[in-house]
Enzyme design. Structure first.
Site, mmCIF file in Angstrom:
data_model
loop_
_atom_site.group_PDB
_atom_site.id
_atom_site.type_symbol
_atom_site.label_atom_id
_atom_site.label_comp_id
_atom_site.label_asym_id
_atom_site.label_seq_id
_atom_site.Cartn_x
_atom_site.Cartn_y
_atom_site.Cartn_z
ATOM 1 N N GLU A 57 0.178 4.793 -4.555
ATOM 2 C CA GLU A 57 1.686 5.304 -3.981
ATOM 3 C C GLU A 57 1.786 6.821 -4.151
ATOM 4 O O GLU A 57 1.154 7.322 -4.781
ATOM 5 C CB GLU A 57 2.622 4.751 -4.984
ATOM 6 N N LYS A 74 8.932 0.419 1.149
ATOM 7 C CA LYS A 74 9.005 -0.274 -0.088
ATOM 8 C C LYS A 74 10.349 -0.840 -0.057
ATOM 9 O O LYS A 74 11.501 -0.141 0.407
ATOM 10 C CB LYS A 74 8.827 0.725 -1.061
ATOM 11 N N CYS A 132 4.454 -0.303 -5.791
ATOM 12 C CA CYS A 132 4.747 -0.198 -7.287
ATOM 13 C C CYS A 132 6.045 -1.101 -7.767
ATOM 14 O O CYS A 132 5.685 -2.193 -8.201
ATOM 15 C CB CYS A 132 5.179 1.244 -7.216
#
Length: 264
Positions: free
Chosen positions: A40, A110, A151
């Site tokens: 990330e 995300k 993440c």
């Protein structure tokens, strides 16, 4: 399929970060990897005031990794970067997947953002500077369905179940997990997502210090559908390689058909 998880220590120097990522991809290709995963925010980790100007999915960042994938003849998941967002205040946190020819095969933004307010201790709202994505993404990597995440998504099992129901056999997690949560939660969560969805999980993490005073956990790893860690990176920058055994995946799903037996 041979996969490589690339562990990086990105900092404030964007050019240096990309160069380091390129070197890791070369090592992955030299090891025979078909697919390499980077962490990330590999474009920049540092104080918010110094963040690079966000760009689109056809900008310099994308061009760099498209060229790398093409020159190395390897699939590349370019971790995530600061993509131009819906307004002047927010970016997207975006993963790009490139095929062996350097063509953009998938884009994932995300979905889950870390907002926390603990009076007298911490006040952090990722949503103030990052806009959430809205679409789940499964990309076909030469016949293998790969589900994308980033993440903090790891803490939301419903996302991974949706990916598995959509056909994913492999789940990828580029991340920048902090040390204080990583040492207790990182491996546990990765193994849980693998077991409950009977998928391989490929997790590529940032490692080491970056401003402002933060440290990333690392421990990039590959977990099989039984929840066994089949490869794990040492606590340093580098590339860790493993082979995905799709016959083993099929056997696990047949012998313990929990995914098929679900009722909700």
């Amino acid at each position: 399929m041979r996969v490589a998880v690339c562990q990086l220590n990105a900092r404030e120097d964007r050019a240096a970060n990309l160069a380091a990522a390129g070197e890791l991809l070369e090592k992955a290709a030299a090891s025979g990897a078909d697919l390499a995963i980077l962490p990330e925010y590999l474009d920049y980790l540092g104080p918010g005031a110094g963040a690079p100007k966000p760009e689109g999915t056809d900008g310099e960042f994308a061009g760099f990794f498209a060229a790398a994938a093409r020159s190395l003849g390897m699939w590349v998941l370019a971790g995530s970067f600061h993509e131009t967002g819906p307004d002047a205040e927010r970016t997207y946190n975006t993963s790009l997947v490139f095929d062996r020819a350097g063509a953009l095969a998938a884009t994932y933004r995300k979905i889950h953002l870390y907002d926390v307010e603990i009076p007298g201790r911490v006040s952090y709202h990722e949503s103030r500077s990052v806009a959430p994505g809205t679409e789940t993404v499964v990309v076909d990597v030469e016949g293998v369905p790969v589900g994308l995440s980033i993440c903090y998504d790891l803490r939301f099992p419903e996302l991974y179940r949706r990916l598995a129901v959509a056909g994913a056999q492999v789940l990828v997690v580029p991340a920048a997990f902090m040390t204080h949560t990583g040492r207790d939660h990182w491996e546990v969560l990765l193994r849980a997502r693998a077991i409950e969805n009977q998928c391989y999980v490929l997790a590529a993490g940032q490692i080491g210090d970056h401003e402002p005073g933060r440290t990333c956990f690392g421990r990039s790893m590959v977990v099989d559908p039984w929840g066994t860690v089949v490869a794990q990176a040492p606590d340093t920058i580098g590339v860790t390689v493993a082979d995905i055994d799709l016959e083993r995946l099929a056997a696990i799903r047949q012998e313990l058909p929990s995914l098929a037996n679900r009722r909700l």
